[in-house]
Design a protein around this motif. Structure first.
Motif, PDB file in Angstrom:
ATOM      1  N   ALA A   1      33.240   6.126 -21.108  1.00  0.00           N
ATOM      2  CA  ALA A   1      33.776   6.952 -22.192  1.00  0.00           C
ATOM      3  C   ALA A   1      32.829   8.082 -22.556  1.00  0.00           C
ATOM      4  CB  ALA A   1      34.063   6.091 -23.422  1.00  0.00           C
ATOM      5  N   THR A   2      31.538   7.801 -22.575  1.00  0.00           N
ATOM      6  CA  THR A   2      30.546   8.808 -22.955  1.00  0.00           C
ATOM      7  C   THR A   2      29.828   9.417 -21.761  1.00  0.00           C
ATOM      8  OG1 THR A   2      28.804   7.150 -23.172  1.00  0.00           O
ATOM      9  CG2 THR A   2      30.110   7.638 -25.152  1.00  0.00           C
ATOM     10  N   GLY A   3      29.854   8.712 -20.623  1.00  0.00           N
ATOM     11  CA  GLY A   3      29.115   9.181 -19.453  1.00  0.00           C
ATOM     12  C   GLY A   3      27.617   8.967 -19.600  1.00  0.00           C
ATOM     13  N   ILE A   4      27.228   8.086 -20.503  1.00  0.00           N
ATOM     14  CA  ILE A   4      25.811   7.851 -20.776  1.00  0.00           C
ATOM     15  C   ILE A   4      25.322   6.597 -20.051  1.00  0.00           C
ATOM     16  CG2 ILE A   4      24.104   7.333 -22.589  1.00  0.00           C
ATOM     17  CD1 ILE A   4      25.183  10.105 -22.933  1.00  0.00           C
ATOM     18  N   VAL A   5      24.168   6.741 -19.384  1.00  0.00           N
ATOM     19  CA  VAL A   5      23.477   5.616 -18.769  1.00  0.00           C
ATOM     20  C   VAL A   5      22.197   5.402 -19.566  1.00  0.00           C
ATOM     21  CG1 VAL A   5      22.334   4.738 -16.704  1.00  0.00           C
ATOM     22  CG2 VAL A   5      24.323   6.217 -16.478  1.00  0.00           C
ATOM     23  N   LYS A   6      21.970   4.148 -19.994  1.00  0.00           N
ATOM     24  CA  LYS A   6      20.757   3.821 -20.747  1.00  0.00           C
ATOM     25  C   LYS A   6      19.969   2.768 -19.987  1.00  0.00           C
ATOM     26  CE  LYS A   6      22.792   4.571 -25.297  1.00  0.00           C
ATOM     27  NZ  LYS A   6      23.142   3.959 -26.587  1.00  0.00           N
ATOM     28  N   LEU A   7      18.711   3.072 -19.703  1.00  0.00           N
ATOM     29  CA  LEU A   7      17.783   2.115 -19.129  1.00  0.00           C
ATOM     30  C   LEU A   7      16.790   1.804 -20.237  1.00  0.00           C
ATOM     31  CD1 LEU A   7      18.603   4.279 -16.749  1.00  0.00           C
ATOM     32  CD2 LEU A   7      17.036   2.873 -15.447  1.00  0.00           C
ATOM     33  N   THR A   8      16.702   0.542 -20.638  1.00  0.00           N
ATOM     34  CA  THR A   8      15.887   0.167 -21.784  1.00  0.00           C
ATOM     35  C   THR A   8      14.902  -0.932 -21.404  1.00  0.00           C
ATOM     36  OG1 THR A   8      17.808   0.606 -23.174  1.00  0.00           O
ATOM     37  CG2 THR A   8      15.997  -0.577 -24.192  1.00  0.00           C
ATOM     38  N   GLY A   9      13.679  -0.787 -21.864  1.00  0.00           N
ATOM     39  CA  GLY A   9      12.646  -1.796 -21.612  1.00  0.00           C
ATOM     40  C   GLY A   9      11.956  -1.569 -20.289  1.00  0.00           C
ATOM     41  N   ASN A  10      10.791  -0.966 -20.321  1.00  0.00           N
ATOM     42  CA  ASN A  10      10.009  -0.689 -19.108  1.00  0.00           C
ATOM     43  C   ASN A  10      10.839   0.063 -18.073  1.00  0.00           C
ATOM     44  OD1 ASN A  10       7.645  -2.114 -20.060  1.00  0.00           O
ATOM     45  ND2 ASN A  10       8.825  -3.981 -19.712  1.00  0.00           N
ATOM     46  N   ALA A  11      11.472   1.143 -18.513  1.00  0.00           N
ATOM     47  CA  ALA A  11      12.365   1.922 -17.657  1.00  0.00           C
ATOM     48  C   ALA A  11      11.580   2.783 -16.678  1.00  0.00           C
ATOM     49  CB  ALA A  11      13.275   2.790 -18.512  1.00  0.00           C
ATOM     50  N   LYS A  12      12.082   2.825 -15.449  1.00  0.00           N
ATOM     51  CA  LYS A  12      11.403   3.585 -14.407  1.00  0.00           C
ATOM     52  C   LYS A  12      12.438   4.039 -13.381  1.00  0.00           C
ATOM     53  CE  LYS A  12       7.782   2.827 -10.936  1.00  0.00           C
ATOM     54  NZ  LYS A  12       6.824   1.833 -10.446  1.00  0.00           N
ATOM     55  N   VAL A  13      12.422   5.339 -13.043  1.00  0.00           N
ATOM     56  CA  VAL A  13      13.267   5.876 -11.985  1.00  0.00           C
ATOM     57  C   VAL A  13      12.367   6.691 -11.066  1.00  0.00           C
ATOM     58  CG1 VAL A  13      15.201   7.385 -11.406  1.00  0.00           C
ATOM     59  CG2 VAL A  13      15.317   5.957 -13.450  1.00  0.00           C
ATOM     60  N   GLN A  14      12.460   6.409  -9.763  1.00  0.00           N
ATOM     61  CA  GLN A  14      11.616   7.076  -8.790  1.00  0.00           C
ATOM     62  C   GLN A  14      12.468   7.625  -7.659  1.00  0.00           C
ATOM     63  OE1 GLN A  14       8.500   4.588  -7.278  1.00  0.00           O
ATOM     64  NE2 GLN A  14       7.321   6.332  -6.551  1.00  0.00           N
ATOM     65  N   ARG A  15      12.232   8.874  -7.303  1.00  0.00           N
ATOM     66  CA  ARG A  15      12.915   9.511  -6.181  1.00  0.00           C
ATOM     67  C   ARG A  15      11.866  10.250  -5.374  1.00  0.00           C
ATOM     68  NH1 ARG A  15      16.079  14.656  -6.813  1.00  0.00           N
ATOM     69  NH2 ARG A  15      15.897  15.299  -4.678  1.00  0.00           N
ATOM     70  N   GLY A  16      11.599   9.741  -4.159  1.00  0.00           N
ATOM     71  CA  GLY A  16      10.505  10.313  -3.393  1.00  0.00           C
ATOM     72  C   GLY A  16       9.224  10.158  -4.188  1.00  0.00           C
ATOM     73  N   GLY A  17       8.477  11.242  -4.353  1.00  0.00           N
ATOM     74  CA  GLY A  17       7.246  11.198  -5.136  1.00  0.00           C
ATOM     75  C   GLY A  17       7.459  11.478  -6.606  1.00  0.00           C
ATOM     76  N   ASP A  18       8.697  11.815  -7.013  1.00  0.00           N
ATOM     77  CA  ASP A  18       8.985  12.095  -8.422  1.00  0.00           C
ATOM     78  C   ASP A  18       9.178  10.786  -9.180  1.00  0.00           C
ATOM     79  OD1 ASP A  18       8.943  14.743  -7.653  1.00  0.00           O
ATOM     80  OD2 ASP A  18      11.104  15.041  -7.841  1.00  0.00           O
ATOM     81  N   LEU A  19       8.741  10.782 -10.438  1.00  0.00           N
ATOM     82  CA  LEU A  19       8.777   9.564 -11.227  1.00  0.00           C
ATOM     83  C   LEU A  19       9.040   9.895 -12.692  1.00  0.00           C
ATOM     84  CD1 LEU A  19       7.984   6.462 -11.624  1.00  0.00           C
ATOM     85  CD2 LEU A  19       5.683   7.335 -12.074  1.00  0.00           C
ATOM     86  N   ALA A  20       9.889   9.093 -13.327  1.00  0.00           N
ATOM     87  CA  ALA A  20      10.067   9.145 -14.783  1.00  0.00           C
ATOM     88  C   ALA A  20       9.914   7.712 -15.267  1.00  0.00           C
ATOM     89  CB  ALA A  20      11.440   9.692 -15.150  1.00  0.00           C
ATOM     90  N   GLU A  21       9.044   7.511 -16.269  1.00  0.00           N
ATOM     91  CA  GLU A  21       8.760   6.157 -16.739  1.00  0.00           C
ATOM     92  C   GLU A  21       8.539   6.182 -18.242  1.00  0.00           C
ATOM     93  OE1 GLU A  21       5.828   2.549 -15.261  1.00  0.00           O
ATOM     94  OE2 GLU A  21       5.285   4.609 -14.796  1.00  0.00           O
ATOM     95  N   GLY A  22       9.109   5.195 -18.927  1.00  0.00           N
ATOM     96  CA  GLY A  22       8.933   5.095 -20.365  1.00  0.00           C
ATOM     97  C   GLY A  22       9.570   3.827 -20.898  1.00  0.00           C
ATOM     98  N   ALA A  23       9.597   3.700 -22.209  1.00  0.00           N
ATOM     99  CA  ALA A  23      10.231   2.536 -22.816  1.00  0.00           C
ATOM    100  C   ALA A  23      11.730   2.579 -22.555  1.00  0.00           C
ATOM    101  CB  ALA A  23       9.955   2.501 -24.314  1.00  0.00           C
ATOM    102  N   SER A  24      12.310   3.796 -22.541  1.00  0.00           N
ATOM    103  CA  SER A  24      13.728   3.945 -22.230  1.00  0.00           C
ATOM    104  C   SER A  24      13.984   5.291 -21.575  1.00  0.00           C
ATOM    105  CB  SER A  24      14.583   3.803 -23.494  1.00  0.00           C
ATOM    106  OG  SER A  24      14.354   4.892 -24.370  1.00  0.00           O
ATOM    107  N   ILE A  25      15.037   5.322 -20.772  1.00  0.00           N
ATOM    108  CA  ILE A  25      15.500   6.556 -20.158  1.00  0.00           C
ATOM    109  C   ILE A  25      16.998   6.621 -20.421  1.00  0.00           C
ATOM    110  CG2 ILE A  25      15.823   7.854 -18.007  1.00  0.00           C
ATOM    111  CD1 ILE A  25      13.368   6.345 -16.886  1.00  0.00           C
ATOM    112  N   VAL A  26      17.454   7.739 -20.981  1.00  0.00           N
ATOM    113  CA  VAL A  26      18.867   7.953 -21.241  1.00  0.00           C
ATOM    114  C   VAL A  26      19.294   9.156 -20.414  1.00  0.00           C
ATOM    115  CG1 VAL A  26      20.606   8.490 -22.994  1.00  0.00           C
ATOM    116  CG2 VAL A  26      18.672   7.025 -23.573  1.00  0.00           C
ATOM    117  N   TYR A  27      20.409   8.997 -19.684  1.00  0.00           N
ATOM    118  CA  TYR A  27      20.903  10.087 -18.853  1.00  0.00           C
ATOM    119  C   TYR A  27      22.368  10.336 -19.157  1.00  0.00           C
ATOM    120  CZ  TYR A  27      22.182  12.852 -14.791  1.00  0.00           C
ATOM    121  OH  TYR A  27      22.662  13.846 -13.971  1.00  0.00           O
ATOM    122  N   ASN A  28      22.684  11.588 -19.477  1.00  0.00           N
ATOM    123  CA  ASN A  28      24.066  11.980 -19.710  1.00  0.00           C
ATOM    124  C   ASN A  28      24.614  12.517 -18.393  1.00  0.00           C
ATOM    125  OD1 ASN A  28      26.431  13.514 -20.339  1.00  0.00           O
ATOM    126  ND2 ASN A  28      25.766  13.571 -22.476  1.00  0.00           N
TER     127      ASN A  28
END
Length: 173
Positions: free
Chosen positions: A111-138
């Motif tokens: 409905a919103t198109g929102i993805v929420k990663l909560t609790g030690n969130a980490k997304v890695q693509r190749g050498g790129d990295l995003a890490e935090g307590a949460s990651i929200v992607y619209n």
């Protein structure tokens, strides 16, 4: 019905976690689900899997302790996966490598198109990295928000970490 619910929610959550497109051919592959237990409540349109849940479709791979997918009367879908952690990975189109991620909880709402990663969130693509307590992607605006954790009792919280490789040195792993 179960197949369509899992297909849309799982793929959308994973595709949304990467700034490039997942393999288009994955959508045409059969979905394989393994779990210690599964249940389908057709009247309420809820599917639940628990105990070492493994979902595969083509190169898409999701591993979680439990996955719950529901659909409302409007056809909107909501997926919630939990684990220690939930792990996912998928090959990207155009030879752009793979995306891998993890979090204690992953939620997606069509409905919103929102993805929420909560609790030690980490997304890695190749050498790129995003890490935090949460990651929200619209998925509609393609805007990412990475949040750190708040400290308690005067202690500093965990800050976010983002690593972006220079365009000429990005690796397609």
């Amino acid at each position: 019905m179960t197949r369509n619910i899992i297909n849309t929610a799982a793929l959308a959550a994973l595709i949304a976690a990467a700034p490039a497109y997942a393999l288009e051919s994955d959508r045409k592959q059969p979905i394989q689900i393994e779990a210690d237990q599964g249940s389908l409540d057709q009247a309420n349109q809820v599917t639940t899997f628990s105990g070492n849940v493994i979902i595969k479709q083509g190169s898409l791979n999701i591993r979680a302790a439990s996955v719950r997918v529901s659909r409302n009367d409007k056809g909107e879908q909501f997926m919630s996966a939990s684990g220690s952690p939930v792990r996912f990975g998928q090959t990207l189109d155009g030879g752009k490598g793979t995306v891998n991620g993890q979090a204690n909880q992953v939620e997606f709402s069509s409905a919103t198109g929102i993805v929420k990663l909560t609790g030690n969130a980490k997304v890695q693509r190749g050498g790129d990295l995003a890490e935090g307590a949460s990651i929200v992607y619209n998925t509609r605006t393609e805007v990412y928000t990475v949040n750190g954790s708040k400290g308690s009792k005067g202690k500093a919280g965990k800050r976010v970490t983002v690593v972006i490789q220079p365009g000429s040195t990005r690796k397609s792993k």
